[in-house]
Design a protein around this motif. Structure first.
Motif, PDB file in Angstrom:
ATOM      1  N   HIS A  38       0.813  -1.298  -0.070  1.00 17.25           N
ATOM      2  CA  HIS A  38      -0.055  -0.001   0.170  1.00 17.25           C
ATOM      3  C   HIS A  38       0.990   1.121   0.053  1.00 17.25           C
ATOM      4  CE1 HIS A  38      -3.731  -2.250   0.814  1.00 17.25           C
ATOM      5  NE2 HIS A  38      -2.972  -2.960   1.542  1.00 17.25           N
ATOM      6  N   HIS A  39       0.288   2.342  -0.760  1.00 17.54           N
ATOM      7  CA  HIS A  39       0.964   3.863  -0.852  1.00 17.54           C
ATOM      8  C   HIS A  39       0.184   4.452  -0.027  1.00 17.54           C
ATOM      9  CE1 HIS A  39       3.777   6.623  -2.313  1.00 17.54           C
ATOM     10  NE2 HIS A  39       2.576   7.427  -2.375  1.00 17.54           N
ATOM     11  N   ILE A  40       0.528   5.093   1.199  1.00 18.19           N
ATOM     12  CA  ILE A  40       0.061   5.947   2.073  1.00 18.19           C
ATOM     13  C   ILE A  40       0.707   7.346   1.995  1.00 18.19           C
ATOM     14  CG2 ILE A  40      -0.914   6.046   4.370  1.00 18.19           C
ATOM     15  CD1 ILE A  40      -0.166   3.011   4.687  1.00 18.19           C
ATOM     16  N   VAL A  41      -0.383   8.369   1.870  1.00 18.20           N
ATOM     17  CA  VAL A  41       0.158   9.704   1.887  1.00 18.20           C
ATOM     18  C   VAL A  41      -0.438  10.367   2.913  1.00 18.20           C
ATOM     19  CG1 VAL A  41      -0.049  11.790   0.664  1.00 18.20           C
ATOM     20  CG2 VAL A  41      -0.006   9.592  -0.656  1.00 18.20           C
ATOM     21  N   PHE A  42       0.438  11.160   3.805  1.00 15.54           N
ATOM     22  CA  PHE A  42      -0.132  11.945   4.879  1.00 15.54           C
ATOM     23  C   PHE A  42      -0.179  13.447   4.489  1.00 15.54           C
ATOM     24  CE2 PHE A  42       1.404   8.119   6.761  1.00 15.54           C
ATOM     25  CZ  PHE A  42       0.316   7.677   7.514  1.00 15.54           C
ATOM     26  N   ASP A  43      -1.301  14.312   4.240  1.00 15.55           N
ATOM     27  CA  ASP A  43      -1.254  15.419   3.685  1.00 15.55           C
ATOM     28  C   ASP A  43      -1.868  16.666   4.499  1.00 15.55           C
ATOM     29  OD1 ASP A  43      -1.311  17.693   1.778  1.00 15.55           O
ATOM     30  OD2 ASP A  43      -2.284  16.473   0.263  1.00 15.55           O
ATOM     31  N   ASN A  44      -1.357  17.500   4.761  1.00 13.02           N
ATOM     32  CA  ASN A  44      -1.954  18.649   5.798  1.00 13.02           C
ATOM     33  C   ASN A  44      -2.301  19.569   4.858  1.00 13.02           C
ATOM     34  OD1 ASN A  44       0.225  20.239   5.693  1.00 13.02           O
ATOM     35  ND2 ASN A  44       0.988  20.468   7.553  1.00 13.02           N
ATOM     36  N   THR A  45      -2.230  19.585   3.391  1.00 15.11           N
ATOM     37  CA  THR A  45      -2.178  20.409   2.672  1.00 15.11           C
ATOM     38  C   THR A  45      -1.643  21.488   2.401  1.00 15.11           C
ATOM     39  OG1 THR A  45      -3.896  22.304   3.670  1.00 15.11           O
ATOM     40  CG2 THR A  45      -5.022  20.412   2.714  1.00 15.11           C
ATOM     41  N   TRP A  46      -0.284  21.379   3.087  1.00 16.95           N
ATOM     42  CA  TRP A  46       0.666  22.284   3.087  1.00 16.95           C
ATOM     43  C   TRP A  46       2.018  21.438   2.793  1.00 16.95           C
ATOM     44  CZ3 TRP A  46       1.489  27.495   3.352  1.00 16.95           C
ATOM     45  CH2 TRP A  46       2.799  27.996   3.099  1.00 16.95           C
ATOM     46  N   ALA A  85       0.792   0.356  13.849  1.00 12.23           N
ATOM     47  CA  ALA A  85       0.485   1.369  14.205  1.00 12.23           C
ATOM     48  C   ALA A  85       1.495   2.572  14.042  1.00 12.23           C
ATOM     49  CB  ALA A  85       0.303   1.191  16.094  1.00 12.23           C
ATOM     50  N   ALA A  86       0.912   3.756  14.144  1.00 14.01           N
ATOM     51  CA  ALA A  86       1.867   4.912  13.746  1.00 14.01           C
ATOM     52  C   ALA A  86       1.203   6.201  14.424  1.00 14.01           C
ATOM     53  CB  ALA A  86       1.943   5.303  12.035  1.00 14.01           C
ATOM     54  N   GLN A  87       1.921   7.086  14.839  1.00 10.53           N
ATOM     55  CA  GLN A  87       1.727   8.332  15.015  1.00 10.53           C
ATOM     56  C   GLN A  87       1.779   9.525  14.123  1.00 10.53           C
ATOM     57  OE1 GLN A  87       3.405  10.609  18.735  1.00 10.53           O
ATOM     58  NE2 GLN A  87       1.333   9.690  19.627  1.00 10.53           N
ATOM     59  N   VAL A  88       0.917  10.257  13.779  1.00 10.02           N
ATOM     60  CA  VAL A  88       1.069  11.189  12.868  1.00 10.02           C
ATOM     61  C   VAL A  88       0.901  12.593  13.373  1.00 10.02           C
ATOM     62  CG1 VAL A  88       0.584   9.728  10.887  1.00 10.02           C
ATOM     63  CG2 VAL A  88      -1.461  11.041  11.938  1.00 10.02           C
ATOM     64  N   GLY A  89       1.463  13.629  12.818  1.00 13.00           N
ATOM     65  CA  GLY A  89       1.280  14.898  13.575  1.00 13.00           C
ATOM     66  C   GLY A  89       1.863  16.193  12.488  1.00 13.00           C
ATOM     67  N   ASN A  90       1.403  17.446  12.828  1.00 11.85           N
ATOM     68  CA  ASN A  90       2.163  18.486  12.422  1.00 11.85           C
ATOM     69  C   ASN A  90       3.188  19.104  13.383  1.00 11.85           C
ATOM     70  OD1 ASN A  90       0.662  18.489  10.063  1.00 11.85           O
ATOM     71  ND2 ASN A  90      -1.072  19.623  10.894  1.00 11.85           N
ATOM     72  N   THR A  91       4.324  19.056  12.803  1.00 10.33           N
ATOM     73  CA  THR A  91       5.421  19.505  13.792  1.00 10.33           C
ATOM     74  C   THR A  91       6.311  20.684  12.966  1.00 10.33           C
ATOM     75  OG1 THR A  91       7.036  17.999  13.042  1.00 10.33           O
ATOM     76  CG2 THR A  91       5.488  17.277  15.031  1.00 10.33           C
TER      77      THR A  91
END
Length: 79
Positions: free
Chosen positions: A47-55, A71-77
């Motif tokens: 699987h190809h997974i994209v995490f996108d905050n629009t920036w 499991a994974a933790q995602v965030g804006n840092t």
């Protein structure tokens, strides 16, 4: 039996602004605000997974096995 991917956005260093879109194999499957979590069922395989905050975007390729939990933790840092 599918694999399960657990994602959460709860890290204390998260700047707590902007949502994060979760896109799996080209299809948006979730949107995470700070403090939220989601469980996704994935078919076994690649699987190809994209995490996108629009920036900014982060992309991950993940190979999952039947019945396994990931499991994974995602965030804006700022870093």
């Amino acid at each position: 039996m599918p694999a399960r991917l657990h994602l959460e956005r709860t890290a204390s260093r998260d700047v707590r602004c902007r949502f994060i879109l979760v896109i799996v194999d080209g299809r948006q499957v979730a949107s995470l605000n700070f403090g939220s979590q989601v469980d996704l069922d994935l078919a076994p395989g690649h699987h190809h997974i994209v995490f996108d905050n629009t920036w900014a975007k982060k992309e991950v390729d993940l190979e999952v096995a039947e019945g396994e939990v990931y499991a994974a933790q995602v965030g804006n840092t700022t870093t």
